[in-house]
Design an enzyme around this catalytic site. Structure first.
Site, PDB file in Angstrom:
ATOM      1  N   ARG A 237      36.575  51.803  40.264  1.00 27.53           N
ATOM      2  CA  ARG A 237      37.648  52.613  39.689  1.00 27.53           C
ATOM      3  C   ARG A 237      37.185  54.068  39.592  1.00 27.53           C
ATOM      4  O   ARG A 237      36.051  54.345  39.185  1.00 27.53           O
ATOM      5  CB  ARG A 237      38.011  52.130  38.281  1.00 27.53           C
ATOM      6  CG  ARG A 237      38.925  50.920  38.257  1.00 27.53           C
ATOM      7  CD  ARG A 237      40.341  51.239  38.733  1.00 27.53           C
ATOM      8  NE  ARG A 237      41.211  50.071  38.713  1.00 27.53           N
ATOM      9  CZ  ARG A 237      41.423  49.240  39.736  1.00 27.53           C
ATOM     10  NH1 ARG A 237      40.818  49.445  40.900  1.00 27.53           N
ATOM     11  NH2 ARG A 237      42.251  48.221  39.628  1.00 27.53           N
ATOM     12  N   GLU A 266      44.813  58.901  40.898  1.00 30.01           N
ATOM     13  CA  GLU A 266      45.417  58.579  42.201  1.00 30.01           C
ATOM     14  C   GLU A 266      46.929  58.768  42.173  1.00 30.01           C
ATOM     15  O   GLU A 266      47.547  58.487  41.147  1.00 30.01           O
ATOM     16  CB  GLU A 266      45.067  57.136  42.578  1.00 30.01           C
ATOM     17  CG  GLU A 266      43.580  56.953  42.763  1.00 30.01           C
ATOM     18  CD  GLU A 266      43.166  55.504  42.999  1.00 30.01           C
ATOM     19  OE1 GLU A 266      44.042  54.621  43.069  1.00 30.01           O
ATOM     20  OE2 GLU A 266      41.956  55.261  43.121  1.00 30.01           O
ATOM     21  N   HIS A 284      42.203  54.362  48.594  1.00 30.21           N
ATOM     22  CA  HIS A 284      42.235  53.093  47.843  1.00 30.21           C
ATOM     23  C   HIS A 284      42.716  51.940  48.744  1.00 30.21           C
ATOM     24  O   HIS A 284      43.779  51.348  48.500  1.00 30.21           O
ATOM     25  CB  HIS A 284      43.124  53.222  46.603  1.00 30.21           C
ATOM     26  CG  HIS A 284      42.836  52.174  45.558  1.00 30.21           C
ATOM     27  ND1 HIS A 284      42.962  52.381  44.220  1.00 30.21           N
ATOM     28  CD2 HIS A 284      42.441  50.874  45.676  1.00 30.21           C
ATOM     29  CE1 HIS A 284      42.671  51.277  43.546  1.00 30.21           C
ATOM     30  NE2 HIS A 284      42.348  50.335  44.424  1.00 30.21           N
TER      31      HIS A 284
HETATM   32  P1  NAP Z   1      34.212  41.075  37.745  1.00 32.81           P
HETATM   33  O1  NAP Z   1      33.825  39.812  38.438  1.00 32.81           O
HETATM   34  O2  NAP Z   1      34.795  40.997  36.388  1.00 32.81           O
HETATM   35  O3  NAP Z   1      32.919  42.017  37.722  1.00 32.81           O
HETATM   36  C1  NAP Z   1      32.822  43.170  36.948  1.00 32.81           C
HETATM   37  C2  NAP Z   1      31.360  43.377  36.600  1.00 32.81           C
HETATM   38  O4  NAP Z   1      31.219  44.648  35.951  1.00 32.81           O
HETATM   39  C3  NAP Z   1      30.814  42.310  35.674  1.00 32.81           C
HETATM   40  O5  NAP Z   1      29.639  41.793  36.220  1.00 32.81           O
HETATM   41  C4  NAP Z   1      30.535  43.043  34.363  1.00 32.81           C
HETATM   42  O6  NAP Z   1      29.359  42.513  33.752  1.00 32.81           O
HETATM   43  C5  NAP Z   1      30.350  44.488  34.832  1.00 32.81           C
HETATM   44  N1  NAP Z   1      30.750  45.430  33.791  1.00 32.81           N
HETATM   45  C6  NAP Z   1      31.930  45.462  33.122  1.00 32.81           C
HETATM   46  N2  NAP Z   1      31.919  46.441  32.213  1.00 32.81           N
HETATM   47  C7  NAP Z   1      30.702  47.030  32.288  1.00 32.81           C
HETATM   48  C8  NAP Z   1      30.082  48.086  31.580  1.00 32.81           C
HETATM   49  N3  NAP Z   1      30.692  48.752  30.602  1.00 32.81           N
HETATM   50  N4  NAP Z   1      28.814  48.439  31.939  1.00 32.81           N
HETATM   51  C9  NAP Z   1      28.167  47.775  32.914  1.00 32.81           C
HETATM   52  N5  NAP Z   1      28.711  46.755  33.618  1.00 32.81           N
HETATM   53  C10 NAP Z   1      29.964  46.388  33.301  1.00 32.81           C
HETATM   54  O7  NAP Z   1      35.263  41.883  38.621  1.00 32.81           O
HETATM   55  P2  NAP Z   1      35.407  41.954  40.211  1.00 32.81           P
HETATM   56  O8  NAP Z   1      36.350  40.916  40.673  1.00 32.81           O
HETATM   57  O9  NAP Z   1      34.037  42.002  40.815  1.00 32.81           O
HETATM   58  O10 NAP Z   1      36.122  43.392  40.332  1.00 32.81           O
HETATM   59  C11 NAP Z   1      35.463  44.520  39.870  1.00 32.81           C
HETATM   60  C12 NAP Z   1      36.350  45.751  39.888  1.00 32.81           C
HETATM   61  O11 NAP Z   1      36.531  46.220  41.215  1.00 32.81           O
HETATM   62  C13 NAP Z   1      37.788  45.551  39.387  1.00 32.81           C
HETATM   63  O12 NAP Z   1      37.850  45.578  37.977  1.00 32.81           O
HETATM   64  C14 NAP Z   1      38.520  46.726  40.012  1.00 32.81           C
HETATM   65  O13 NAP Z   1      38.491  47.834  39.142  1.00 32.81           O
HETATM   66  C15 NAP Z   1      37.689  47.038  41.260  1.00 32.81           C
HETATM   67  N6  NAP Z   1      38.428  46.741  42.507  1.00 32.81           N
HETATM   68  C16 NAP Z   1      38.719  47.738  43.379  1.00 32.81           C
HETATM   69  C17 NAP Z   1      39.380  47.447  44.552  1.00 32.81           C
HETATM   70  C18 NAP Z   1      39.707  48.511  45.553  1.00 32.81           C
HETATM   71  O14 NAP Z   1      40.679  48.350  46.267  1.00 32.81           O
HETATM   72  N7  NAP Z   1      38.937  49.578  45.640  1.00 32.81           N
HETATM   73  C19 NAP Z   1      39.781  46.148  44.827  1.00 32.81           C
HETATM   74  C20 NAP Z   1      39.460  45.144  43.927  1.00 32.81           C
HETATM   75  C21 NAP Z   1      38.771  45.463  42.759  1.00 32.81           C
HETATM   76  P3  NAP Z   1      29.134  42.611  32.143  1.00 32.81           P
HETATM   77  O15 NAP Z   1      30.413  42.118  31.517  1.00 32.81           O
HETATM   78  O16 NAP Z   1      27.931  41.759  31.911  1.00 32.81           O
HETATM   79  O17 NAP Z   1      28.857  44.049  31.844  1.00 32.81           O
HETATM   80  C1  8YV Z   2      44.654  47.057  44.703  1.00 34.51           C
HETATM   81  C2  8YV Z   2      42.591  46.895  43.202  1.00 34.51           C
HETATM   82  O1  8YV Z   2      44.599  48.118  45.595  1.00 34.51           O
HETATM   83  O2  8YV Z   2      42.553  44.584  42.732  1.00 34.51           O
HETATM   84  C3  8YV Z   2      42.309  45.731  42.328  1.00 34.51           C
HETATM   85  O3  8YV Z   2      41.787  45.937  41.221  1.00 34.51           O
HETATM   86  O4  8YV Z   2      42.251  47.984  42.903  1.00 34.51           O
HETATM   87  C4  8YV Z   2      43.241  46.700  44.511  1.00 34.51           C
HETATM   88  O5  8YV Z   2      43.018  45.470  45.069  1.00 34.51           O
HETATM   89  C5  8YV Z   2      45.513  47.490  43.591  1.00 34.51           C
HETATM   90  O6  8YV Z   2      45.574  46.551  42.598  1.00 34.51           O
HETATM   91  C6  8YV Z   2      46.896  47.756  44.152  1.00 34.51           C
HETATM   92  O7  8YV Z   2      47.680  48.337  43.215  1.00 34.51           O
END
Ligand code: NAP
Ligand code: 8YV
Length: 327
Positions: A237, A266, A284
């Site tokens: 993010r 964004e 994104h």
């Molecule tokens: P997840 O399995 O919940 O993993 C998040 C990790 O971040 C956990 O291991 C958590 O561990 C750690 N974390 C949370 N808060 C923290 C903090 N304050 N300090 C340090 N570590 C912290 O989630 P995921 O499925 O991997 O997804 C992660 C993130 O990727 C989503 O929340 C989203 O924002 C982003 N994302 C982006 C895209 C894109 O299109 N660019 C797509 C999908 C997801 P702890 O709780 O132990 O800290």
């Molecule tokens: C999407 C994401 O682009 O899953 C998330 O957290 O950031 C992305 O997969 C977003 O949710 C679309 O609005």
């Protein structure tokens, strides 16, 4: 998911953006009502009296939820749900669901693509070819940076972080990470603080969620610890980064380069970042294939169907895991 239940009397609001794939399914199964945006002023008395669910492709705030007294569930599109006030939903007894797992491998693929683009300058090299410069001026320059010999650090070793780590291992890079809690059963080097992780690696990949606990966590101190050979990639993010500090660090050589898929405001991207040749920027697109976006859309609708047929969602967010269906 199931066609044995009749959901046609259940009203689902879809404010703002809509995935076509989800829209077709919701419209076929439920009483779907499209709204221009998630603005409480747009809720008529009729909608307030009947809306029991929201399919959310954008943020949902507390005031919008509170305008809907019959609201039971907010099924949010995306694994990150920082734009939904899940804490408020939890207090009000409203279920919130997200779309984990189905996008993990796609986002990890994109993270590695962005890392390689950043380090080996592939988008710039392609532009060089398209501009006819290869023929006129000869080969594209040798890239100052390489993945060879690098050590990677992951900020947010969750589902996507693990998938990125597996790919980095296959590329021959050692991996370390920072989370608030050490993950059991994995051998990657753990760092209690982000600044300690940044100091131990030269390639920092952030895949941490948004929200108060990560706000501007990647700051000037972290970037300085990453150092002059440092590459920063953000696929998590934009809010987790101090973008002003990042632009300064890229401009004055505090770090070498950055690859960014996400931004704090964004779709606005700060001019200070757009102007930098050592920033590789994507709009994104982490999960943005038809395959994966359809899987996410299906999970949104499957959550609604599961809730209204069994009283249980498939993928509740932790803040609302305690919420029970009323009947
Ligand atoms: P997840 O399995 O919940 O993993 C998040 C990790 O971040 C956990 O291991 C958590 O561990 C750690 N974390 C949370 N808060 C923290 C903090 N304050 N300090 C340090 N570590 C912290 O989630 P995921 O499925 O991997 O997804 C992660 C993130 O990727 C989503 O929340 C989203 O924002 C982003 N994302 C982006 C895209 C894109 O299109 N660019 C797509 C999908 C997801 P702890 O709780 O132990 O800290
Ligand atoms: C999407 C994401 O682009 O899953 C998330 O957290 O950031 C992305 O997969 C977003 O949710 C679309 O609005």
């Amino acid at each position: 998911m199931t066609d044995t239940h009749d959901f046609s009397q259940i009203t689902i609001l879809v404010p703002g953006k809509l995935s076509d794939h989800a829209g077709k399914r919701i419209d076929k199964t439920f009483d779907m009502v499209l709204l221009e945006s998630a603005d409480p002023a747009k809720i008529t008395p009729d909608l307030a009296a009947k809306a029991r669910g929201i399919a959310a492709f954008d943020g949902i705030g507390a005031a919008f939820m509170d305008a809907l007294p019959k609201l039971e569930i907010v099924a949010s599109f995306g694994v990150g749900y920082d734009s939904v006030d899940a804490a408020h939903a939890g207090k009000r007894g409203v279920m919130v669901t997200n779309t984990p797992d189905v996008l993990t491998e796609e986002v990890a693929d994109t993270a590695l693509g962005l890392l390689i683009n950043t380090v080996r300058e592939l988008p710039r090299a392609e532009n060089y070819l398209r501009e006819g410069r290869w023929q006129k001026e000869g080969p594209y320059r040798l890239t100052p940076a390489t993945l060879r010999g690098r050590k990677a650090g992951i900020f947010g070793m969750g589902r996507i972080g693990m998938a990125i780590a597996r790919r980095l291992e296959a590329f021959g890079l050692p991996v370390a990470y920072h989370n608030r809690r050490q993950v059991e059963g994995i051998a990657y080097e753990y760092h209690k603080t982000l600044v300690s992780l940044a100091g131990a690696v030269d390639t920092l990949i952030s895949v941490a969620p948004g929200g108060a606990s990560t706000l501007k966590a990647v700051n000037a101190e972290v970037l300085s610890a990453l150092g002059p050979k440092g590459v920063f990639v953000n696929i998590g993010r934009g809010s987790t980064v101090d973008e002003d500090a990042l632009a300064v660090s890229l401009r004055n050589g505090t770090i070498l380069a950055a690859g960014l898929d996400v931004f704090a405001d964004e779709p606005k991207v700060p001019k200070a970042l757009l102007d930098l040749p050592n920033a590789s920027l994507l709009p994104h697109v982490g999960s943005a294939s038809v395959h994966t976006r359809n899987a996410m859309a299906d999970l949104v609708v499957d959550n609604l169907e599961s809730w209204f047929s069994k009283g249980e969602p498939l993928t509740a967010v932790p803040e609302t895991a305690h919420v029970k269906a009323k009947n």
